[in-house]
Scaffold this active site. Sequence first.
Site, short mmCIF file in Angstrom:
data_model
loop_
_atom_site.label_atom_id
_atom_site.label_comp_id
_atom_site.label_asym_id
_atom_site.label_seq_id
_atom_site.Cartn_x
_atom_site.Cartn_y
_atom_site.Cartn_z
N HIS A 1 -29.56 8.28 17.21
CA HIS A 1 -28.89 9.63 16.03
C HIS A 1 -29.08 9.75 14.76
O HIS A 1 -28.59 10.33 14.29
CB HIS A 1 -27.42 9.11 15.37
CG HIS A 1 -26.43 8.81 16.83
ND1 HIS A 1 -26.35 9.51 17.41
CD2 HIS A 1 -25.66 7.59 17.08
CE1 HIS A 1 -24.83 9.50 18.27
NE2 HIS A 1 -24.98 8.48 18.04
N LYS B 1 1.72 20.71 -2.04
CA LYS B 1 3.27 19.00 -1.80
C LYS B 1 3.19 18.24 -0.45
O LYS B 1 3.77 17.21 -0.73
CB LYS B 1 4.92 20.34 -1.15
CG LYS B 1 5.27 19.91 -0.54
CD LYS B 1 6.62 18.57 -0.72
CE LYS B 1 7.66 18.63 -1.49
NZ LYS B 1 7.98 17.30 -2.03
N ASN C 1 3.76 13.77 -0.97
CA ASN C 1 4.52 12.95 -0.48
C ASN C 1 3.49 12.11 0.38
O ASN C 1 3.87 11.23 0.61
CB ASN C 1 4.93 14.30 1.24
CG ASN C 1 6.29 15.02 0.74
OD1 ASN C 1 6.19 15.70 -0.41
ND2 ASN C 1 6.54 15.34 1.36
N LYS D 1 8.56 10.68 8.49
CA LYS D 1 9.01 11.96 8.72
C LYS D 1 7.44 13.14 8.93
O LYS D 1 7.55 13.88 9.67
CB LYS D 1 9.62 13.14 8.23
CG LYS D 1 11.16 12.71 7.61
CD LYS D 1 11.94 12.38 8.59
CE LYS D 1 13.16 12.39 8.30
NZ LYS D 1 14.55 13.25 9.32
N GLU E 1 3.41 9.79 -2.22
CA GLU E 1 5.11 9.20 -2.49
C GLU E 1 4.71 7.93 -1.55
O GLU E 1 5.48 6.99 -1.61
CB GLU E 1 5.60 10.20 -2.50
CG GLU E 1 7.50 9.45 -2.00
CD GLU E 1 8.60 10.87 -1.27
OE1 GLU E 1 9.40 10.42 -0.09
OE2 GLU E 1 8.30 11.69 -1.52
N TYR E 2 4.32 7.74 -0.35
CA TYR E 2 3.81 6.97 0.51
C TYR E 2 3.21 5.81 -0.45
O TYR E 2 3.77 4.39 0.59
CB TYR E 2 3.02 7.36 2.35
CG TYR E 2 4.09 8.49 3.10
CD1 TYR E 2 3.85 7.53 3.92
CD2 TYR E 2 4.49 9.57 3.11
CE1 TYR E 2 5.27 8.14 5.76
CE2 TYR E 2 5.37 9.65 3.89
CZ TYR E 2 5.64 9.09 5.32
OH TYR E 2 6.28 10.21 6.50
N ARG F 1 -27.00 2.90 14.62
CA ARG F 1 -26.56 4.48 15.43
C ARG F 1 -27.56 4.59 16.03
O ARG F 1 -27.85 5.47 16.99
CB ARG F 1 -25.62 5.69 14.45
CG ARG F 1 -24.59 4.62 14.11
CD ARG F 1 -24.27 6.12 12.99
NE ARG F 1 -23.65 7.19 13.27
CZ ARG F 1 -23.82 8.45 13.24
NH1 ARG F 1 -24.93 8.40 12.72
NH2 ARG F 1 -23.74 9.56 14.24
#
Length: 335
Positions: free
Chosen positions: A304, A35, A39, A112, A42-43, A298
Amino acid sequence: MAAREADFSGHRGQGEDGTPCCDWVGEDGAGHYVKMVHNGIEYGDMQLICEAYQLMKDVLGLTPDDLHEVFADWNKGELDSYLIDITSQIFAKKDDDGTPIVDKILDTAGQKGTGKWTCLSALDLGMPVTLIGEAVFSRCLSAIKEERVAASSILKGPRRSKKLPDLKKFVEDVRCALYCSKIISYAQGYMLLREAARDQKWNLNFGGIALMWRGGCIIRSVFLGEIKKAYDKNKKLSNLLLDKFFKKALKKYQAAWRRAVISGVKGGVPTPAFTTALAFYDGYRTGRLPANLLQAQRDFFGAHTYERVDQPRGQFFHTNWTGHGGKVASGQYNV
């Protein structure tokens, strides 16, 4: 409706065409997670529609009445969906004085949090859900209204040509850009579902999820039927972009998609979701990205380490780039 949207697990319902819009998804919060991704998509869908709107309004000068007709026409074809339908209706709605009400709404979007949660989960899982991210940040940008208004009188963009492009061709380019970007958004959403399922050991029915989203959901559309077919044909499909239907659509429309993005850049019209969708598509289809240089950087400043193309994966190397210092290298940590 509220209970069904809260979790796709448990109860069973049907959409208008008889397809289930609610079903058991999985254990341990799988329904809530699906769900949340719904959403997030949906955005993305809403932002893409808004960018199509602004391109046609600012470049072509289309009025809300014109746009009502455009979106009503789009809703008869490949873009047939709930959001396209209500967008058409919004453009047709008049205020008490007879003027379009959409022009009187303040351009500051609320949210939201589910889009943000989707992006945070994507970052945690290392999935490039870039379009939903741009949709969330576009809402954040809209919220700093006063700052934007002040900047608009100081910062200048390109001078727009007085010669308008061919209306029919431009509208079709924008339609294609919206459709292709929508494909990318769903592909990214499914990449996130795939990775979350692997991480949480969920056995998600990806085709069934698309079927549920076809009924009673804000992102419901005929488009979702093609996702269901893709996973019916290949339950182990690694990415929607590799399915024959979606691959063919992107090939067919990508020239128009690129023209729409270029039109936005040339006209100074922001199209962050269209643009990031295209960048993702080009990145995903590129066999060698410039991350080799990034890894060299890096390793230069932080030791790294890096992997080599002429050595097996999983072996890491360090170069003494300056000729000074020892052979010290940092340990590996991947997001």
